[in-house]
Design a protein around this motif. Sequence first.
Motif, PDB file in Angstrom:
ATOM      1  N   TYR A 134       0.852  -1.197   0.000  1.00  0.00           N
ATOM      2  CA  TYR A 134       0.000   0.000   0.000  1.00  0.00           C
ATOM      3  C   TYR A 134       0.885   1.243   0.000  1.00  0.00           C
ATOM      4  CZ  TYR A 134       0.966   0.243   5.027  1.00  0.00           C
ATOM      5  OH  TYR A 134       1.578   0.315   6.238  1.00  0.00           O
ATOM      6  N   CYS A 170      -3.967   2.196   3.213  1.00  0.00           N
ATOM      7  CA  CYS A 170      -3.899   1.510   1.915  1.00  0.00           C
ATOM      8  C   CYS A 170      -4.175   2.444   0.742  1.00  0.00           C
ATOM      9  CB  CYS A 170      -4.870   0.327   1.875  1.00  0.00           C
ATOM     10  SG  CYS A 170      -4.564  -0.883   3.175  1.00  0.00           S
ATOM     11  N   ASN A 180      -6.170   4.817   0.460  1.00  0.00           N
ATOM     12  CA  ASN A 180      -7.526   5.392   0.442  1.00  0.00           C
ATOM     13  C   ASN A 180      -7.525   6.669   1.277  1.00  0.00           C
ATOM     14  OD1 ASN A 180     -10.247   5.843   0.217  1.00  0.00           O
ATOM     15  ND2 ASN A 180     -10.883   3.997   1.327  1.00  0.00           N
ATOM     16  N   LYS A 205     -13.399   4.544   8.550  1.00  0.00           N
ATOM     17  CA  LYS A 205     -13.919   3.851   7.361  1.00  0.00           C
ATOM     18  C   LYS A 205     -12.839   3.655   6.297  1.00  0.00           C
ATOM     19  CE  LYS A 205     -18.614   5.642   7.946  1.00  0.00           C
ATOM     20  NZ  LYS A 205     -19.676   6.518   7.388  1.00  0.00           N
ATOM     21  N   CYS A 207      -7.695  -0.061   6.392  1.00  0.00           N
ATOM     22  CA  CYS A 207      -7.810  -1.380   5.747  1.00  0.00           C
ATOM     23  C   CYS A 207      -7.189  -2.480   6.609  1.00  0.00           C
ATOM     24  CB  CYS A 207      -7.149  -1.337   4.371  1.00  0.00           C
ATOM     25  SG  CYS A 207      -5.425  -0.852   4.403  1.00  0.00           S
ATOM     26  N   SER A 208      -7.311  -2.351   7.922  1.00  0.00           N
ATOM     27  CA  SER A 208      -6.858  -3.412   8.831  1.00  0.00           C
ATOM     28  C   SER A 208      -7.890  -3.554   9.947  1.00  0.00           C
ATOM     29  CB  SER A 208      -5.476  -3.080   9.411  1.00  0.00           C
ATOM     30  OG  SER A 208      -5.551  -1.932  10.230  1.00  0.00           O
TER      31      SER A 208
END
Length: 312
Positions: free
Chosen positions: A4, A167, A169, A184, A187-188
């Motif tokens: 990422y 990641c 985002n 939100k 990513c973990s």
Amino acid sequence: MGNYSAVTEFFLVGLSQYPELQSFLFVLCLIMYKIILLGNGLLIIISILDPHLHTPMYFFLGNLSFLDICYTSSSIPPMLIIFMSERKSISFLGCALQMVISLGLGSTECVLLAVMAYDRFVAICNPLRYPIIMNRVLYMHLAVWSWAIGYSNSLVQTVLIMVLPFCGNNVIDHLTCEILALLKLVCSDISMNVLIMTVASAILLVIPLLLIFVSYIFILSSILRINSAEGRKKAFSTCSAHLTVVILFYGSALFMYMKPKSKNTKVSDEIIGLSYGVITPMLNPIIYSLRNKELKEAVKKTLNRHLHLTKI
């Protein structure tokens, strides 16, 4: 662990699909921000200049006004820039700083409102011993601990979320760097963050609200035992402003977070969230000025003195 790219900035795209609404909100928020600075700043200055207001109640009220100025200053000016900017970005560090300040001030206000309720409880239920119990050392310590508890919670929660991987985002569908909106993007596993947030909410929202509720039960009981109608009116007037602010603060917060969310109500949810962060700080000095006789007289005295000096 997947590959990422490190996130160096975030894009705040809340209400970006409604440019005309953003222009209207820019003007409205700018006017309200000026009213917040004027109202709360005037209240702080009056409580410092007038010797009759050098009491624990007005010391806590000064803290509340200072808190409201800081809270709105951490969110409204950056939001106004975002409204008028095409890029609508905020740096990673800037986002973390905004979240620390806003979350810390929100947490501090919860504790401070409970402390102010305790102050009114002692003043009405034990008036003869009030100067002894609520001495300078105690009320200074209560104020310091309110800020320390609020910012301890804020620092812990902000650090725990900002060390998580995003990641790549980096688009936040919100007007500010709000902790739930930022979660939100992670990513973990965020189960630990959710657990800490739940515990913190119970400590900083539920417990202070229960303390306020219990304090006002005793206050109401003491007021009803006062024989004279004038005495009851005077006793109630000293805490009615605080009670109004508590209802406004917790009522709007509960409505905002407990209201069912859906895609169809996303715009209204954004506006309600914005109103919660702007309207409450704007109304606080107005409520205290209208419902507090001592403060009302102090405001009149200060304005008359200013007009007299202007004429000279």
